[in-house]
Design an enzyme around this catalytic site. Sequence first.
Site, short mmCIF file in Angstrom:
data_model
loop_
_atom_site.label_atom_id
_atom_site.label_comp_id
_atom_site.label_asym_id
_atom_site.label_seq_id
_atom_site.Cartn_x
_atom_site.Cartn_y
_atom_site.Cartn_z
N GLU A 196 0.82 -1.21 0.00
CA GLU A 196 0.00 0.00 0.00
C GLU A 196 0.85 1.26 0.00
O GLU A 196 1.79 1.38 0.80
CB GLU A 196 -0.89 -0.02 1.26
CG GLU A 196 -1.98 1.00 1.27
CD GLU A 196 -3.08 0.74 0.25
OE1 GLU A 196 -3.57 -0.40 0.18
OE2 GLU A 196 -3.43 1.68 -0.49
N ASP A 197 0.53 2.16 -0.87
CA ASP A 197 1.13 3.50 -0.90
C ASP A 197 2.66 3.49 -0.98
O ASP A 197 3.35 4.22 -0.26
CB ASP A 197 0.61 4.34 0.28
CG ASP A 197 -0.87 4.71 0.08
OD1 ASP A 197 -1.49 4.17 -0.86
OD2 ASP A 197 -1.39 5.51 0.86
N ASP A 219 -2.53 -2.83 -3.78
CA ASP A 219 -3.87 -2.27 -3.76
C ASP A 219 -3.99 -1.05 -4.67
O ASP A 219 -5.01 -0.87 -5.35
CB ASP A 219 -4.18 -1.89 -2.30
CG ASP A 219 -5.55 -1.30 -2.14
OD1 ASP A 219 -6.49 -1.81 -2.79
OD2 ASP A 219 -5.71 -0.35 -1.36
N ASP A 220 -2.98 -0.21 -4.70
CA ASP A 220 -3.07 1.03 -5.48
C ASP A 220 -3.10 0.74 -6.98
O ASP A 220 -3.77 1.42 -7.74
CB ASP A 220 -1.91 1.97 -5.15
CG ASP A 220 -1.96 2.36 -3.69
OD1 ASP A 220 -2.90 3.05 -3.30
OD2 ASP A 220 -1.09 1.89 -2.93
N ASN A 370 -6.86 11.30 -3.42
CA ASN A 370 -7.13 11.47 -1.98
C ASN A 370 -6.00 12.25 -1.34
O ASN A 370 -4.89 12.26 -1.86
CB ASN A 370 -7.22 10.10 -1.31
CG ASN A 370 -8.36 9.27 -1.86
OD1 ASN A 370 -9.46 9.75 -2.00
ND2 ASN A 370 -8.07 8.02 -2.18
N1 NAI Z 1 -9.61 6.44 -5.19
C1 NAI Z 1 -8.78 5.44 -4.98
O1 NAI Z 1 -9.21 4.30 -4.67
C2 NAI Z 1 -7.32 5.65 -5.11
C3 NAI Z 1 -6.78 6.89 -5.23
N2 NAI Z 1 -5.44 7.05 -5.35
C4 NAI Z 1 -4.93 8.42 -5.43
O2 NAI Z 1 -4.31 8.63 -6.67
C5 NAI Z 1 -3.30 9.60 -6.53
C6 NAI Z 1 -2.08 9.16 -7.28
O3 NAI Z 1 -1.56 7.97 -6.76
P1 NAI Z 1 -0.34 7.23 -7.50
O4 NAI Z 1 -0.71 6.91 -8.90
O5 NAI Z 1 0.08 6.11 -6.66
O6 NAI Z 1 0.75 8.39 -7.47
P2 NAI Z 1 2.03 8.57 -8.33
O7 NAI Z 1 2.87 9.55 -7.64
O8 NAI Z 1 2.57 7.24 -8.72
O9 NAI Z 1 1.48 9.27 -9.69
C7 NAI Z 1 1.01 10.56 -9.83
C8 NAI Z 1 0.90 10.89 -11.31
O10 NAI Z 1 0.22 12.13 -11.47
C9 NAI Z 1 0.95 12.95 -12.36
N3 NAI Z 1 0.72 14.35 -12.05
C10 NAI Z 1 1.28 15.10 -11.08
N4 NAI Z 1 0.86 16.38 -11.18
C11 NAI Z 1 0.02 16.44 -12.23
C12 NAI Z 1 -0.71 17.48 -12.84
N5 NAI Z 1 -0.67 18.72 -12.37
N6 NAI Z 1 -1.46 17.19 -13.91
C13 NAI Z 1 -1.52 15.93 -14.40
N7 NAI Z 1 -0.85 14.89 -13.86
C14 NAI Z 1 -0.08 15.15 -12.80
C15 NAI Z 1 2.40 12.54 -12.18
O11 NAI Z 1 3.18 12.92 -13.30
C16 NAI Z 1 2.25 11.05 -12.02
O12 NAI Z 1 2.18 10.45 -13.29
C17 NAI Z 1 -3.11 9.82 -5.03
O13 NAI Z 1 -3.72 11.03 -4.67
C18 NAI Z 1 -3.88 8.69 -4.38
O14 NAI Z 1 -4.48 9.07 -3.18
C19 NAI Z 1 -4.57 6.00 -5.40
C20 NAI Z 1 -5.05 4.73 -5.26
C21 NAI Z 1 -6.46 4.47 -5.05
C1 PYR Z 2 -7.39 4.89 -1.53
C2 PYR Z 2 -5.97 4.66 -1.69
O1 PYR Z 2 -5.49 3.54 -1.62
C3 PYR Z 2 -5.09 5.79 -1.95
O2 PYR Z 2 -5.57 6.91 -2.10
O3 PYR Z 2 -3.89 5.57 -2.01
MG MG Z 3 -3.39 3.55 -1.36
#
Ligand code: NAI
Ligand code: PYR
Ligand code: MG
Length: 528
Positions: A196-197, A219-220, A370
Site C-alpha cells: 500500500e502507498d 492495492d493502489d 485522496n
Molecule cells: N480512489 C482510490 O481508490 C485511489 C486513489 N489514489 C490516489 O491517486 C493519486 C495518485 O496515486 P499514484 O498513482 O500512486 O501516485 P504517483 O505519484 O505514482 O502518480 C502521480 C501521477 O500524477 C501525475 N501528475 C502530477 N501532477 C500532475 C498534474 N498537475 N497534472 C496531471 N498529472 C499530474 C504525475 O506525473 C504522475 O504520473 C493519489 O492522490 C492517491 O491518493 C490511489 C489509489 C487508489
Molecule cells: C485509496 C488509496 O489507496 C489511496 O488513495 O492511495
Molecule cells: Mg493507497
Amino acid sequence: MESYRSLEKNTQGQPYSVVSLAKWRILNRLHDRNETLYYRVLIDNIKDFAPIIYTPTVGLVCQNYSGLFRRPRGMYFSAKDKGEMMSMIYNWPAQQVDMIVLTDGSRILGLGDLGVQGIGIPIGKLDMYVAAAGINPQKILPVMLDVGTNNQKLLEDPLYLGLRQPRLEGEEYLSIVDEFMEAVHTRWPKAIVQFEDFQMKWAFETLQRYRKRFCMFNDDIQGTAGVALAGLLGTVRAQGLPLSDFVNQKIVVVGAGSAGLGVLNMAIQALSRMSGNNEMAAKNKCYLLDKDGLITKERKNIDPAAAPFAKDLKDVEGLREGASPFEVVKKLKPHVLLGLSGVGGVFNEEVLKAMRESDSTKPAIFAMSNPTMNAECTAADAFKYAGPNIIFGSGSPFEDVDLGNGKVGHVNQANNMYLFPGIGLGTLLSGAHIITDGMLQAAAECLASYMTDEEIQNGILYPSIDSIRHITAEVGAAVLRAAVEEDLAEGHGEAGPRELKHMSKAETVAYVSRNMWFPVYSPLVHEK
Ligand SMILES: NC(=O)C1=CN([C@@H]2O[C@H](COP(=O)(O)OP(=O)(O)OC[C@H]3O[C@@H](n4cnc5c(N)ncnc54)[C@H](O)[C@@H]3O)[C@@H](O)[C@H]2O)C=CC1
Ligand SMILES: CC(=O)C(=O)O
Ligand SMILES: [Mg+2]
C-alpha cells in the site's frame, strides 16, 4: 457514541482539521481500550466513521502522527533490523496472522513521502478489513518498513519517530523488502500481504518481483483498477448502452502513476477481450496525461511503464505532445475523464466546462485522488460546470449535490475500499498461494454487476458504504470461485479443495459470510 455526538455538537463551526482529529482521538482511544466495542461501533456506524479512520482524516492523522502517537500499533521493521527480521516476526504475539498491510510510507495518499508516519494507512486499511471483510482483528498486522525518508521537514522534526536518514535505494532497498517477505512467508505461509502507498517505481517492481512467489497484491495498482473498471462499465450502462459499447468509449486518464497506469492496464485488458483481442484498437481509445500533459511518442525520457500508452501524434490530430487537460478534453470530447494525479483542482472550471461537449449523453468525471484536498475537483464544481447530467465519482467522500427542483447529483465514492477487503477475504478462504489476474478480474466484474439498472440510470455506480459487508461477501465469493476455477484453491479451515469445488455460487457467498468475524464479547466462562 454520546461523547462522539456531543463533540460534534460542541465543535460546530470549528475548522475541519480540529474537529476530525478530535473525532479520530475518541475512536483511537476506544480502539486501544476495548477492541470488541471499537469494531462494533465502527461496523454499526461505518458511514460516519469511515471518513475518520480512512480517507480523508487518515491523511491528516499521518501528517501529524508523531505528535498524535501515544501507543504503538503494528510492527516497524527498519533498515537497521537487517538480518533480524526472522526473529522479529517470531516475536509477534499472535499465533496466526492472515492479513498484513505493508507500506514504506513513500507515497501516502496524495500527500507524498511521510516516512514512518504513514503507518496510519495500514492501520486504517486493516480497520476496513475487520469492518468490511470480517477478518479477525487478532489476525491482522499493520507493518511499516522504515527505510528512511526524503521529507526534509520530518527529518528535522524533533518528534519524528522514524530513522533520520535518506531513503535507501536500489539493491539496498530491495534487500530489506526481500528479507521481510521471506520472514513473513516462513512463519505464516498463507498470510496475504497487501502493498500500500509505495512510490510508483517500487510499487511496480515489488509487484513483479513477488506476485508469483508470495500471496500478495498491490492495492493502489490492482484494487484501484478494479474499482475504476467497474465505474467505467457502469457509465456505459448509465448511457443506456449495452456493455459491448465499452469499446467505443473515449477515456482520458490524468495521472500516469501506479494508480493511473493500473487502471489503464486493466481497462485495456477488458477492452481487448471485448474487441476480439485487438489490443491496438483498445489502446487507441485511451489517452494518458501526467504532470507534463498528454503523453505522446515525442516525449523525452518517457517512463517505461507509461510508454505503451504514448500516442502517435498522427493519431491525435490537432493535439501536441504535452497538451493540457483542457486542450485534450476540448479536442477529444471524451466519454470519461478520470483523475489519479494526486493534485487538487486539476479539473478546473475550464476543463469541466469543456466536458459539456462530451460525446456521451452522460459524461463521467472521476476525481479519484485522496484526500479531499487533493481531489481533481469537488462534486459541487463538477455538477456546476460540467452540467447536471454527469456521473460523478471521487476517491474521498463528498455530500450529494442539490441540483434544484428536487434533483440530486449523486456522489459515488470511487475508492478501492469496495474491492480490497473482498480480494483479501476471498483469497484467504480459498487457500490460494498467489493472487492472479483472473481473481482480480472476478472481483471487478462482481462489483460492476452489483447495482441494478435503475440505480445505474440514477448515476449510482457503487453500493452505499452501509452495505460494504454485503458487497465484500459477494466480492470475496467471486474471488474464491475464480481461484477454484484456476485450480488454485487449496482450502482453508473447515473447507478443503473438494468442498470448495462443489459449492454453488450461493453456497460460496453463504460460506464466505459465515466465516466473517463479528464483534461480540466472548464469554469468560463457557456455559455447560
Ligand atoms: N480512489 C482510490 O481508490 C485511489 C486513489 N489514489 C490516489 O491517486 C493519486 C495518485 O496515486 P499514484 O498513482 O500512486 O501516485 P504517483 O505519484 O505514482 O502518480 C502521480 C501521477 O500524477 C501525475 N501528475 C502530477 N501532477 C500532475 C498534474 N498537475 N497534472 C496531471 N498529472 C499530474 C504525475 O506525473 C504522475 O504520473 C493519489 O492522490 C492517491 O491518493 C490511489 C489509489 C487508489
Ligand atoms: C485509496 C488509496 O489507496 C489511496 O488513495 O492511495
Ligand atoms: Mg493507497
